[in-house]
Design a protein around this motif. Structure first.
Motif, short mmCIF file in Angstrom:
data_model
loop_
_atom_site.label_atom_id
_atom_site.label_comp_id
_atom_site.label_asym_id
_atom_site.label_seq_id
_atom_site.Cartn_x
_atom_site.Cartn_y
_atom_site.Cartn_z
N ARG A 1 0.87 -1.16 0.00
CA ARG A 1 0.00 0.00 0.00
C ARG A 1 0.91 1.22 0.00
O ARG A 1 2.11 1.13 0.25
CB ARG A 1 -0.89 0.00 1.25
N GLU B 1 -8.89 -2.26 -2.56
CA GLU B 1 -9.43 -3.27 -1.66
C GLU B 1 -10.08 -2.55 -0.50
O GLU B 1 -9.91 -1.34 -0.33
CB GLU B 1 -8.32 -4.19 -1.16
N LYS B 2 -10.80 -3.31 0.31
CA LYS B 2 -11.52 -2.66 1.43
C LYS B 2 -10.56 -2.01 2.40
O LYS B 2 -10.90 -1.04 3.06
CB LYS B 2 -12.40 -3.67 2.16
N ASP B 3 -9.35 -2.55 2.53
CA ASP B 3 -8.42 -1.98 3.50
C ASP B 3 -7.53 -0.91 2.87
O ASP B 3 -6.51 -0.55 3.46
CB ASP B 3 -7.59 -3.08 4.16
N HIS C 1 -7.58 -12.04 -1.59
CA HIS C 1 -7.34 -11.26 -0.38
C HIS C 1 -7.61 -12.17 0.80
O HIS C 1 -8.75 -12.60 1.03
CB HIS C 1 -8.29 -10.06 -0.37
N GLY D 1 -4.64 -11.06 5.83
CA GLY D 1 -4.79 -9.77 5.17
C GLY D 1 -3.96 -9.60 3.92
O GLY D 1 -4.14 -8.63 3.19
#
Lengths: 138, 138
Positions: B37, B75-77, B92, B97
């Motif tokens: 990320r 992604e959701k995170d 995922h 995670g």
DNA sequence: TTAACTGCAAACTATTTGCAACGCG
DNA sequence: CGCGTTGCAAATAGTTTGCAGTTAA
């Protein structure tokens, strides 16, 4: 597609209450073939029921997701909600921005799951997303 | 997987400069099999080059995405970057995670494209994402 | 030299949280 | 009547922007 009646049953079954706000949200999602974003839901609900807080919309949408009644789609332009629970793919139109459903042959999904299992994974949920032009823009 | 040398060529070809910050970001992405990320990239780059602003990381990552050298995964995170450009699926892991790559049979992707075309759409890019357990957690 | 780039700080946007008041069951 | 729920406001997190100073080519 979401069935408001069934959804209320599910809510009750979990000991959750049927509040006017929830009913309004469910009513909006019931019969909605689109993939609205939180703010679109908020706009509609607040139109016919002023005073509803945005956090209430968030709360309820999360509850519905937890109950498995709707699905969250994270697209680049924000979170969309999908009232349709049957397995299907999505195409995000790069021209009009809409997200349209694409029905997929059942064998495609199982082939994907098969491929993942070959690599030692245990997939629980598969989602297929495309980017391109929808029928009306193509 | 990203090749830093090739990436620098591509940058130059577009009239963009090879700055130390860019080099550091490319060096981190080159050979990276993960899907970092933004904040992970920032952490690494800032470790060996303190003073690099987060906005610089964002600027450069966006540039690389625009150049087509890496892909953005929502992604959701949060947003993950994918230095791998070959078509592949992602899983995922709901336990650790991590996002792991899944190689897909070429025919699967073309079947998906075929299904979309049947519905009158013009897909430009297909992505397959799963949620489940990765090999080490399964 | 000079246009592109960087760093900083402030601005934004989307989402979450804490808590007192409310009202469904 | 009680506890889940709501509404509000403030907090948070992630990302973007404006701009003056810096620097690769």
């Amino acid at each position: 597609m979401l069935d408001a009646g069934y959804a209320e049953q599910a809510l009750k079954a979990k000991g959750m209450r049927i509040t006017p706000q929830r009913r309004a949200i469910l009513a909006y999602l019931d019969g909605n073939e689109q993939h609205p974003r939180i703010d679109e839901i908020a706009q509609h609900v607040q139109h016919e029921m002023p005073g509803v807080a945005l956090s209430t919309i968030y709360n309820n949408v999360h509850d519905l997701v937890d109950l498995g009644l709707i699905t969250e789609l994270s697209e680049k332009d924000g979170i969309h909600l999908d009232p349709e629970m049957e397995p299907h793919a999505h195409l995000h139109c790069s021209s009009c921005g809409k997200i349209v459903d694409v029905s997929l042959d059942q064998t495609i999904e199982s082939d994907i799951v098969k491929a993942a299992k070959l690599s030692g994974m245990k997939p629980r949920k598969v989602s297929v997303d495309m980017e391109g032009l929808c029928p009306s823009c193509a």
